[in-house]
Scaffold this motif. Sequence first.
Motif, PDB file in Angstrom:
ATOM      1  N   TYR A  53       0.856  -1.208  -0.092  1.00 19.55           N
ATOM      2  CA  TYR A  53      -0.068   0.033  -0.041  1.00 19.55           C
ATOM      3  C   TYR A  53       0.961   1.229  -0.121  1.00 19.55           C
ATOM      4  CZ  TYR A  53      -4.153  -2.885   1.672  1.00 19.55           C
ATOM      5  OH  TYR A  53      -4.967  -3.723   1.909  1.00 19.55           O
ATOM      6  N   ILE A  65      -3.692   2.940  -0.109  1.00 21.72           N
ATOM      7  CA  ILE A  65      -4.111   2.761  -1.549  1.00 21.72           C
ATOM      8  C   ILE A  65      -3.509   1.509  -2.115  1.00 21.72           C
ATOM      9  CG2 ILE A  65      -3.987   3.915  -3.907  1.00 21.72           C
ATOM     10  CD1 ILE A  65      -5.388   5.689  -1.555  1.00 21.72           C
ATOM     11  N   LEU A  67      -1.899  -1.565  -3.865  1.00 22.39           N
ATOM     12  CA  LEU A  67      -0.996  -1.443  -5.231  1.00 22.39           C
ATOM     13  C   LEU A  67      -0.880  -2.926  -5.750  1.00 22.39           C
ATOM     14  CD1 LEU A  67       0.691   0.087  -6.968  1.00 22.39           C
ATOM     15  CD2 LEU A  67       2.659  -0.683  -5.805  1.00 22.39           C
ATOM     16  N   TYR A  83       4.240   0.096 -12.448  1.00 23.51           N
ATOM     17  CA  TYR A  83       2.821   0.541 -12.376  1.00 23.51           C
ATOM     18  C   TYR A  83       2.380   1.755 -13.135  1.00 23.51           C
ATOM     19  CZ  TYR A  83       3.086  -3.281  -8.948  1.00 23.51           C
ATOM     20  OH  TYR A  83       3.417  -4.191  -8.284  1.00 23.51           O
ATOM     21  N   ILE A  86      -0.351   6.330  -9.676  1.00 21.60           N
ATOM     22  CA  ILE A  86      -1.464   6.322  -9.083  1.00 21.60           C
ATOM     23  C   ILE A  86      -1.816   7.660  -8.704  1.00 21.60           C
ATOM     24  CG2 ILE A  86      -1.220   4.091  -7.677  1.00 21.60           C
ATOM     25  CD1 ILE A  86      -0.317   5.923  -5.282  1.00 21.60           C
ATOM     26  N   GLU A  87      -3.366   8.047  -8.659  1.00 22.71           N
ATOM     27  CA  GLU A  87      -3.858   9.331  -8.453  1.00 22.71           C
ATOM     28  C   GLU A  87      -3.405   9.702  -7.187  1.00 22.71           C
ATOM     29  OE1 GLU A  87      -8.176  11.364  -8.317  1.00 22.71           O
ATOM     30  OE2 GLU A  87      -8.173   9.347  -9.307  1.00 22.71           O
ATOM     31  N   PHE A  89      -0.513  10.956  -6.286  1.00 20.37           N
ATOM     32  CA  PHE A  89       0.868  10.116  -5.859  1.00 20.37           C
ATOM     33  C   PHE A  89       1.617  11.143  -5.100  1.00 20.37           C
ATOM     34  CE2 PHE A  89       5.403   9.328  -6.028  1.00 20.37           C
ATOM     35  CZ  PHE A  89       5.532   8.214  -5.304  1.00 20.37           C
ATOM     36  N   ALA A 127      -3.513  -2.430  -9.359  1.00 14.24           N
ATOM     37  CA  ALA A 127      -2.944  -1.629 -10.844  1.00 14.24           C
ATOM     38  C   ALA A 127      -2.205  -2.783 -11.317  1.00 14.24           C
ATOM     39  CB  ALA A 127      -2.013  -0.574 -10.202  1.00 14.24           C
TER      40      ALA A 127
END
Length: 160
Positions: A53, A65, A67, A83, A86-87, A89, A127
């Motif tokens: 995470y 979040i 992963l 990956y 992520i939004e 980050f 992801a």
Amino acid sequence: MSDYQRIVSYLYEYHHGIKGSNVGFAKIEKRQNQLRVYFHVKTNDQALEYKIYFYHFHEGTMEGIFLDTIRRNDTIIEFKKNYPVIENFEEMDGFLIYHSNEHFFGSQWKDLPIIIRSFKPLEMPAAEPETTETAEEEKADLTEEKEETEEMTLLRLLRQ
């Protein structure tokens, strides 16, 4: 290269929410629309499965979040994957390799300590890892790491 960001930090082992010793490190690189996640951990723990995470603090909660999930089959956990970014980050406060509230590995990037009792995993679809690196990308990475090593050696020599 304003789109490049690298975070290198120590990973600590936590038992029952109490921070223990340094057991490894994590290196997270953000480049363009890609995250490269690499970590190395040495543990004697019996857990075989961990969830990875990123986390950030939001209204008193440490939101995780999700992963990826990894399996451990040795005393050393070594992991490297790419990956999509992520939004939000930039808002992340750290990184967890999580088995349970009783045992996990953590890295904090800001001044806020990890308080596992306030951890709330936000189970999102994992992801999908990017395809493995091409030979050219891997060669570029090795060249970059070699240059960094040479720079550090030169700095040490200059200090002497």
